[in-house]
Design a protein around this motif. Structure first.
Motif, PDB file in Angstrom:
ATOM      1  N   ALA A 101     -27.064 -11.500   8.935  1.00 44.73           N
ATOM      2  CA  ALA A 101     -28.202 -11.367   8.190  1.00 44.73           C
ATOM      3  C   ALA A 101     -27.890 -10.278   7.079  1.00 44.73           C
ATOM      4  CB  ALA A 101     -29.303 -10.571   9.282  1.00 44.73           C
ATOM      5  N   ARG A 140     -34.035 -15.681   7.017  1.00 50.36           N
ATOM      6  CA  ARG A 140     -33.324 -15.568   5.670  1.00 50.36           C
ATOM      7  C   ARG A 140     -34.261 -14.800   4.664  1.00 50.36           C
ATOM      8  NH1 ARG A 140     -32.145 -21.065   4.481  1.00 50.36           N
ATOM      9  NH2 ARG A 140     -30.135 -20.730   5.606  1.00 50.36           N
ATOM     10  N   CYS A 141     -33.968 -14.035   3.815  1.00 48.74           N
ATOM     11  CA  CYS A 141     -34.721 -13.089   3.032  1.00 48.74           C
ATOM     12  C   CYS A 141     -34.294 -13.384   1.470  1.00 48.74           C
ATOM     13  CB  CYS A 141     -35.178 -11.758   3.362  1.00 48.74           C
ATOM     14  SG  CYS A 141     -35.513 -11.604   5.016  1.00 48.74           S
ATOM     15  N   ILE A 171     -39.329 -15.275   2.255  1.00 48.45           N
ATOM     16  CA  ILE A 171     -38.983 -15.001   3.701  1.00 48.45           C
ATOM     17  C   ILE A 171     -39.179 -16.257   4.457  1.00 48.45           C
ATOM     18  CG2 ILE A 171     -39.241 -13.340   5.537  1.00 48.45           C
ATOM     19  CD1 ILE A 171     -40.431 -11.390   3.421  1.00 48.45           C
ATOM     20  N   ILE A 207     -36.580 -13.455  11.571  1.00 48.29           N
ATOM     21  CA  ILE A 207     -36.621 -13.551  10.262  1.00 48.29           C
ATOM     22  C   ILE A 207     -35.259 -13.831   9.677  1.00 48.29           C
ATOM     23  CG2 ILE A 207     -37.200 -11.634   8.621  1.00 48.29           C
ATOM     24  CD1 ILE A 207     -38.757 -10.139  10.816  1.00 48.29           C
ATOM     25  N   SER A 230     -38.972  -7.881   5.090  1.00 48.98           N
ATOM     26  CA  SER A 230     -37.947  -8.035   4.691  1.00 48.98           C
ATOM     27  C   SER A 230     -36.906  -6.975   5.315  1.00 48.98           C
ATOM     28  CB  SER A 230     -38.020  -7.903   3.242  1.00 48.98           C
ATOM     29  OG  SER A 230     -38.604  -8.878   2.569  1.00 48.98           O
ATOM     30  N   CYS A 244     -34.830  -8.279   8.215  1.00 49.62           N
ATOM     31  CA  CYS A 244     -34.303  -9.585   7.950  1.00 49.62           C
ATOM     32  C   CYS A 244     -32.951  -9.638   8.758  1.00 49.62           C
ATOM     33  CB  CYS A 244     -33.794  -9.759   6.644  1.00 49.62           C
ATOM     34  SG  CYS A 244     -33.606 -11.581   6.039  1.00 49.62           S
ATOM     35  N   THR A 296     -29.173  -4.168  12.227  1.00 47.86           N
ATOM     36  CA  THR A 296     -29.401  -5.839  11.655  1.00 47.86           C
ATOM     37  C   THR A 296     -27.837  -6.223  11.727  1.00 47.86           C
ATOM     38  OG1 THR A 296     -30.917  -5.179   9.948  1.00 47.86           O
ATOM     39  CG2 THR A 296     -29.981  -7.217   9.598  1.00 47.86           C
ATOM     40  N   ILE A 352     -31.386  -7.551  -0.777  1.00 54.57           N
ATOM     41  CA  ILE A 352     -32.151  -8.506  -1.023  1.00 54.57           C
ATOM     42  C   ILE A 352     -31.595  -9.351  -2.110  1.00 54.57           C
ATOM     43  CG2 ILE A 352     -34.419  -9.404  -1.630  1.00 54.57           C
ATOM     44  CD1 ILE A 352     -34.442  -8.341   1.163  1.00 54.57           C
ATOM     45  N   ILE A 401     -28.294 -11.664   3.094  1.00 55.61           N
ATOM     46  CA  ILE A 401     -29.222 -11.168   1.914  1.00 55.61           C
ATOM     47  C   ILE A 401     -28.263 -10.295   1.030  1.00 55.61           C
ATOM     48  CG2 ILE A 401     -31.407 -11.261   3.112  1.00 55.61           C
ATOM     49  CD1 ILE A 401     -30.795  -8.395   3.907  1.00 55.61           C
TER      50      ILE A 401
END
Length: 219
Positions: A26, A86-87, A92, A84, A54, A57, A22, A34, A30
Motif C-alpha cells: 500500500a 488505491r489512493c 480513492i 482501501i 486516505s 490506504c 499499513t 499520496i 501511494i
C-alpha cells in the motif's frame, strides 16, 4: 442499486490490532504518501474527510450489515470487507466484498466505491462489474456532495447522469437515492437511504483483515 461490492478471497484472517502498520504494497501504491501531484482544493470539512480515509490506504477491515436484516436477507450475517486499495491525491478506490453472494456461493467482488475530489466538492461513484470483468449495464452511478458536510460525514445525492441511467433501466425506486459515508477513529459506515429504504454496513477499524483480499473483478 446499493453500490455493494465483493470478492473471492481464499483466506482472510482478521487481526485484532487497531494499530497494525499499513502494508508495504500500500505504501508503494501511494509513493510513500499520496501520489498524483497537488490535490484539488476542497472546503476543510471535505478535505479532512477525504484525508481520514486516505491515511488508512492499503488496509482492509471486516464489516457487517447493521440495518434491518429483513430488508436485505441475502446479506444478513454475511462477512463483509472494505479494502482501501488505491489512493492518489484526488481519488480513492474502495472495493466492497461480500461473502457467499458470488458465483458458486463464493465471494462477490462486483463493486468498488470510487471517491473523487472535484472542483465542486466530493464525488462518489460505484464501479459495478461482472465476474468476467465486464461492466454491468448499470455502473458508475452515484452523486456529488450538495454541501460541505462534516469532517466525519459526507452525503452524495443522486446525480442527473445516474438518474437517467436508472430510468433507462426501469429502476424507479432508486431515483431518490442519497448515499452516506461516515468515518471516525473506530470505524467506517456506508449507507444508502431513500423513501422506505435505509441500508447501512459498518466496518470496524479494530478488525483488520490480513492479507488484503484480491482485486475486485476486472481490476
Amino acid at each position: 442499486m446499493l453500490g455493494i461490492s465483493a470478492l473471492a478471497v481464499s483466506a482472510c484472517t482478521p487481526s485484532t490490532s487497531p494499530n497494525a502498520p499499513t502494508p508495504p504494497a500500500a505504501r508503494d501504491s501511494i509513493s510513500g504518501g499520496i501520489s498524483g501531484g497537488p490535490a484539488t482544493p476542497l472546503p476543510a470539512a471535505q478535505a479532512q474527510f477525504f484525508d481520514a480515509i486516505s491515511k488508512r490506504c492499503g488496509q482492509s477491515f471486516a464489516g457487517k450489515l447493521i440495518s434491518d436484516p429483513a430488508a436485505d436477507p441475502d446479506m444478513a450475517g454475511k462477512m463483509m470487507i472494505m479494502h482501501i486499495r488505491r489512493c492518489t491525491a484526488d481519488r480513492i478506490e474502495i472495493p466492497f466484498h461480500i461473502s457467499g453472494l458470488g458465483p458458486d456461493g463464493k465471494w462477490d467482488r462486483s463493486r468498488t466505491w470510487v471517491i473523487t475530489r472535484t472542483d465542486a466538492g466530493l464525488r462518489l461513484k460505484h464501479d459495478h462489474r461482472h465476474a468476467d470483468g465486464s461492466h454491468d449495464d448499470v455502473t458508475l452511478y452515484g452523486g456529488d456532495t450538495a454541501d460541505i458536510g462534516q469532517p466525519d460525514h459526507q452525503s452524495f445525492p443522486l446525480d442527473a447522469e445516474s438518474k437517467a441511467m436508472f430510468e433507462q433501466n426501469s429502476m424507479t425506486a432508486s431515483l431518490t437515492n442519497i448515499w452516506d459515508m461516515r468515518i471516525d477513529d473506530n470505524g467506517f459506515t456506508y449507507g444508502l437511504r431513500r423513501a422506505n429504504r435505509d441500508f447501512r454496513v459498518y466496518f470496524d477499524f479494530r478488525h483488520i483483515i490480513t492479507p488484503p483480499p484480491p482485486p475486485p473483478w476486472g481490476w
